[in-house]
Design an enzyme around this catalytic site. Sequence first.
Site: not given
Lengths: 121, 809
Positions: B26, B455, B697, B701
């Site tokens: 194939c 934060d 963020d 962090d």
Amino acid sequence: MDIDKILVGIFSLAGMAFTYWFFLMKKDDKAVIVKSNSVDVKVEGGYSPNIISIPKDKTTTLNFTRRDPSPCLEEVILPDFKLRKYLPLNKTTPIKVTPKKSGTFEISCGMNMFHGKIIVT
Amino acid sequence: MARLSLHNMQDTKKTFSIKGMHCASCVRILERALKKVDGVTEANVNLATAKATVTYDAGKVKDNYLESAVAKVGYKALINEEIKSEEEEKKEKQKELKDLRNKVIVSLISGGLILWGSFPGLMNTAPAILQNFLVQLLLATPVQFWAGLGFYQATIPALKHRTANMDTLVVLGTTVAYAYSAFVTIFPQIPKTIGIEPTPYFDVAAIIIGLILLGRYFEAKAKAETSQAIKKLIGLQAKTARVLRRASRPERSEGPPYLQEDMIEVDIPIDQVVIGDIIRVRPGEKIPVDGVIEEGESSIDESMITGESIPVDKAKGDTVVGATINKSGTFTYKATKVGQETMLAQIIKLVEEAQGSKAPIQRIADIISSYFVPIVIMLAFLTFGIWYIFGPSPALLFALLNTVAVLIIACPCAMGLATPTAIMVGTGKGAGHGILIKDAESLETAHKINTIIFDKTGTLTKGKPTVTDIILVTEFPISNFQFQMKSQNSKLKFSKEDIVLKLAASIEKGSEHSLAEAIVRKAEEKKLQLDSVLKFKAIAGHGVQGLIGNKKVFFGNRRLMEREGIEIRKLVQDDIEKLEGEGKTVMMLALCSHSERSEESQLIGLIAVADTVKDSAKEGVAALKKKGIEVVMITGDNQRTAEAIAKQVGIEKVFAEVLPDEKEKILKSIRQAQDTELTEGQVQNDNGGRIVAMVGDGINDAPALAAADIGIAMGTGTDVAIEAADITLINKDLHSVASAIELSKKTMRTIKLNLFWAFAYNIILIPVAMGILYPFFGILLNPIFASIAMATSSISVVSNSLLLKRHKI
């Protein structure tokens, strides 16, 4: 007590015992070990095979083919891989998984009635 | 799914699945067929993956050319497989719903007619033909074996696997009713010999099937609603993009660099956009992919991604997000993320993953559902035995009808649907408002949070500090210095403070600190020409030093001055404290007239930098405190500045002067601390400590976010942030923290109500169906009512989950 009542009583108890044995005492099927990178899974009254052993850190394609019209089985969920997929009736739906850790992970239908396992080695 | 990538400047490469391959030959047949297509330069087919990778000239070759080449040799190319499968899914579901509706109509009409002809009190008004048992058999048979075929098709293979589900119960219940009725209709003499009137119950079987199918119809419709959020997100995607292409060959993506004058606008499908393409967007149009504005400015509606309804002004250099809408101006932008990398694709992936995950609360439902159906079948046998042996006459009929009622009323579906439907609606609702929840477990944990650590920089504040004060603290010995105050505009006059700024900016130019950026920006605004710096050195946690001319310059915090033995006079101390008390960060500039440290070192100026508190900070913190959550701030800034900022936003507990790697330690200590301050209803973690969320963020962090019970990343859609966080808030609104917790609370309440309903329903109604009320009140449950209760049970669970959509965020 009439004989028919005794017979029905026996039938009733036997039916309960049979139900318990038939559904709750069945042994787990043997795991199908996937040697290539894909396996065909038939979805009909459950998953066949329902215990699939696949290698860790390699991508294996599970080709689910749903033959069962029950809406229970229209979705397959692999919660540990965060996968929920709709399975169209009589069609093959490939689902790729790449397990990052060894262990036994669940396969279930959308309503959580049918179950299977993926064993990662 | 087909993947498209830029192979080189001329060719396009596409990978797609091929259906029907089974051997190595194939591969050869397919490769030959694909290579024959004019414009195809390379074709590789992989038997193991059943995929073809074709490199071709996009100008000559279209998808359908490849599809027909593959089809000619007897295979099927799945080029836009994903789009087709979505359409297929939609069509399939519509077809299933239509079939279901037809079956419901036929079953209920047939069942209704049989009921009319057989129900005591009603049957007298029915035509004689409907009272005929054989006619009833004729009406009931198609319902049982055509409308109810799906139940049998699901039950038989399940039994082969020794498993059972709701279909098994329906099949058992209705087959018992139908088979008994058919038997007494065909052989009426047999029941008569044992003293039973040969009355069939075809109405029970037919109406039960009709009502259960009706329940499934409504359930399917309601379930489709639960996944609307994903469909809505996918629908946001633009279909085409207007890219700038070279006039001589518009079909090809050129990649940068572009010569605008040689370019024309070409509309292309979204999947053909490549990174680096320049795209033009006109007012009212959808932005196709993520990128950065090259030219022009506009106001952009980002509400579909962030949930923020006010359009955002964007200009050159700003990033734009695919699927958002350009409101006013025309602009061109460079594509930076395409395909699965765009923010929309990431959001869709995250929501899909969350909806595929399992909430820990579901475990109990999992355990019960695995035993449920076999237990119900056992109870049905028990019911039959008890009613036949101890029941009133005719015992067989009582036993049969009550057994059918038990089998029909049991509803395992409601238990299975209780949790996932609520999770799907809850995560979808969050995504629509810029709250991305990583998985069901995070959604479940979020409502237990009792302490939140914020934060400071970039989370409570805007993260864009600006210079607010420049103070000369000594009579600057300017005559002794050789610094030249040059400007591009010689008419500008410079003050002595400008010299302080110029020196500070010169030395800070080499620093990567966020405050340095503010100082350099201020100097640029004032058009000060910066000096070159030699021997630059950054001292972590202190500041910087370097040589400007022959002068050694120190610029940093109090610790740097102490380290260098530079005296800070009392008056200056007062100035510093005053500025810090206003929430400003004070940096000190000192000079040394020789290259070696000497007695001539002296502090000459102070520069205060302030970061503005976000507008939503105060209200966001207040909303959390109102929920009884303790809010804590953590920062590397000095104690006084930190306290001043904390006061502005209403936070009492502050951890200041924390080095980046200490944040995680402090968080862990709060998690582990055993305290008795928790109010009633607040949950402790496994160690008896607090359940803590960290809001940061997401990039700087990441370790602290990962260490928290719930890490919440704010205002970013980057991969790093999404990976590290349990909840990502795409909008920068601090209200969203409280909203996410509220959403978690509401979702959990819905799940608990669903589970309670599903369990209570079965626990109460199965004994009622067994006939527990009969000895006391003579009450029995008609199997038809059992089927109504069962059908409404799962619909009510799904509908309750859908009520979450009404929750206001």
